[in-house]
Design an enzyme around this catalytic site. Structure first.
Site, short mmCIF file in Angstrom:
data_model
loop_
_atom_site.label_atom_id
_atom_site.label_comp_id
_atom_site.label_asym_id
_atom_site.label_seq_id
_atom_site.Cartn_x
_atom_site.Cartn_y
_atom_site.Cartn_z
N LYS A 139 10.63 62.68 68.16
CA LYS A 139 11.69 62.03 68.75
C LYS A 139 12.96 62.68 68.84
O LYS A 139 13.66 62.46 69.92
CB LYS A 139 12.01 61.01 67.76
CG LYS A 139 11.00 59.96 67.56
CD LYS A 139 10.96 58.99 66.17
CE LYS A 139 9.85 58.02 66.00
NZ LYS A 139 9.65 57.43 64.97
N GLN B 157 12.62 56.34 59.20
CA GLN B 157 11.07 56.60 59.41
C GLN B 157 10.67 55.88 58.26
O GLN B 157 10.46 56.07 57.14
CB GLN B 157 10.84 57.87 59.19
CG GLN B 157 9.36 58.72 59.75
CD GLN B 157 9.03 58.08 61.19
OE1 GLN B 157 9.88 57.85 62.12
NE2 GLN B 157 7.81 57.71 61.59
N ASP C 275 15.18 50.52 65.88
CA ASP C 275 14.01 50.25 65.69
C ASP C 275 13.63 48.70 66.14
O ASP C 275 12.67 48.32 66.10
CB ASP C 275 13.51 50.51 64.29
CG ASP C 275 12.78 51.71 64.17
OD1 ASP C 275 11.89 52.12 65.16
OD2 ASP C 275 12.82 52.31 63.05
N1 GUN Z 1 6.53 54.77 61.57
C1 GUN Z 1 5.51 54.43 62.51
N2 GUN Z 1 5.98 53.84 63.48
C2 GUN Z 1 7.40 53.85 63.37
C3 GUN Z 1 8.56 53.32 64.13
O1 GUN Z 1 8.27 52.74 65.07
N3 GUN Z 1 9.72 53.06 63.56
C4 GUN Z 1 9.74 53.68 62.28
N4 GUN Z 1 11.24 53.72 61.87
N5 GUN Z 1 8.89 54.29 61.61
C5 GUN Z 1 7.64 54.24 62.13
#
Ligand code: GUN
Length: 286
Positions: free
Chosen positions: A54, A98, A123
């Protein structure tokens, strides 16, 4: 071979290049760069890899990013304080916590997500943004389902009247995807671990979306001839990334299919960046 592939990586590269131009234009006007803060609690290796991807993609397209790495022993109170601190930092436009959190904090996940300012919730996990999706507002909604819908529409796959079977009922994928598909007039069936005779249902799918966390779970006996297969799985098998669909086994029978890697994953990242840009513009009244 390639005419059956729904190439998520290629589409993500295209979307990221378009977004980079828009960010550049906004920066020229405002002299303010969008900033995303990611919060990673603990040392989960897979989460670290995802967060690093990311950040790298952010850097490629002109989004500044801040990594907030916290020890897995952090208390609930201190994590809530940290979130509050970032909420109040006007320089930061997007916040991502996360998931999954370490076991000691996991039970409070919803409370942490609710504490993130809903205008910075890139998110789309805050109850306000989830609720808005109920009314088909998708501005700050979950990135993986957004990516799936974009992939299908980019390849001109009609959704109205199609039977989409989703084998996943998570807050991250299955639940938000239901609303995005209903908005586009698909008929949606959601399956999960209590579903009986799963294959009888998956065989009816015009479009099958699978996220079960089991490598090669979906085989050709479980799909209809010509079905479109979207594989959300990210499993490790013999040191390699592998989806929930037995790709080689279903390839002949299916109509179109996403590869793993190179399918849904890059689009999830792409929509995180789109959401960050949306949050930035919204906060700057652009
Ligand atoms: N863990 C797995 N996929 C995601 C996501 O799209 N966002 C977040 N914050 N954590 C994740």
């Amino acid at each position: 071979m390639s005419e059956k592939i729904l190439d998520g990586k290629k589409l993500a590269d295209l979307l990221n290049a378009q977004l980079k131009k828009k960010i550049n234009q906004s920066f020229n006007k405002t002299k303010i760069q969008p900033i995303l803060a990611t919060i990673l609690v603990g040392q989960d290796p897979a989460s670290k890899v995802y967060v690093n991807i990311k950040h790298k993609t952010c850097a490629d397209i002109g989004i500044n990013s801040v990594m907030v790495d916290l020890d897995e022993t952090i208390s609930k109170k201190h994590l809530l304080q940290k979130i509050e601190e970032i909420n109040n930092d006007e320089k930061i436009h997007g916040i991502l916590l996360q998931l999954p959190l370490p076991q000691s904090l996991r039970g409070d996940t919803e409370e942490f997500l609710e504490r993130i300012s809903y205008v910075k919730d890139v998110d789309g996990f805050h109850p306000i943004n989830r609720g808005r999706l109920f009314d088909y507002h998708e501005e700050l909604s979950a990135c993986t389902p957004k990516g799936i819908v974009k992939l299908l529409t980019h390849y001109n796959i009609e959704l109205a009247g199609k039977h989409v079977v989703i084998v996943n009922r998570s807050n991250l994928v299955g639940k938000p995807l239901v609303f995005m598909l209903l908005k586009r007039n698909a008929t949606v069936t959601v399956c999960h671990s209590y579903t009986r005779t799963l294959e009888n249902i998956t065989q009816q799918a015009d479009i099958l979306v699978v996220g079960v966390g089991k490598a090669k779970f979906i085989t050709k006996e479980m799909i209809k001839e010509g079905a479109i297969i979207i594989d959300v799985g990210t499993n490790r098998l013999d040191g390699k990334l592998c989806g929930d669909v037995d790709f080689n086994n279903v390839f002949e029978k299916c109509g179109l299919i996403t590869p793993v890697p190179g399918g849904v994953g890059p689009l999830t990242v792409s929509f995180l960046l789109q959401n960050t840009y949306y949050a930035y513009k919204n906060q700057l009244n652009l």
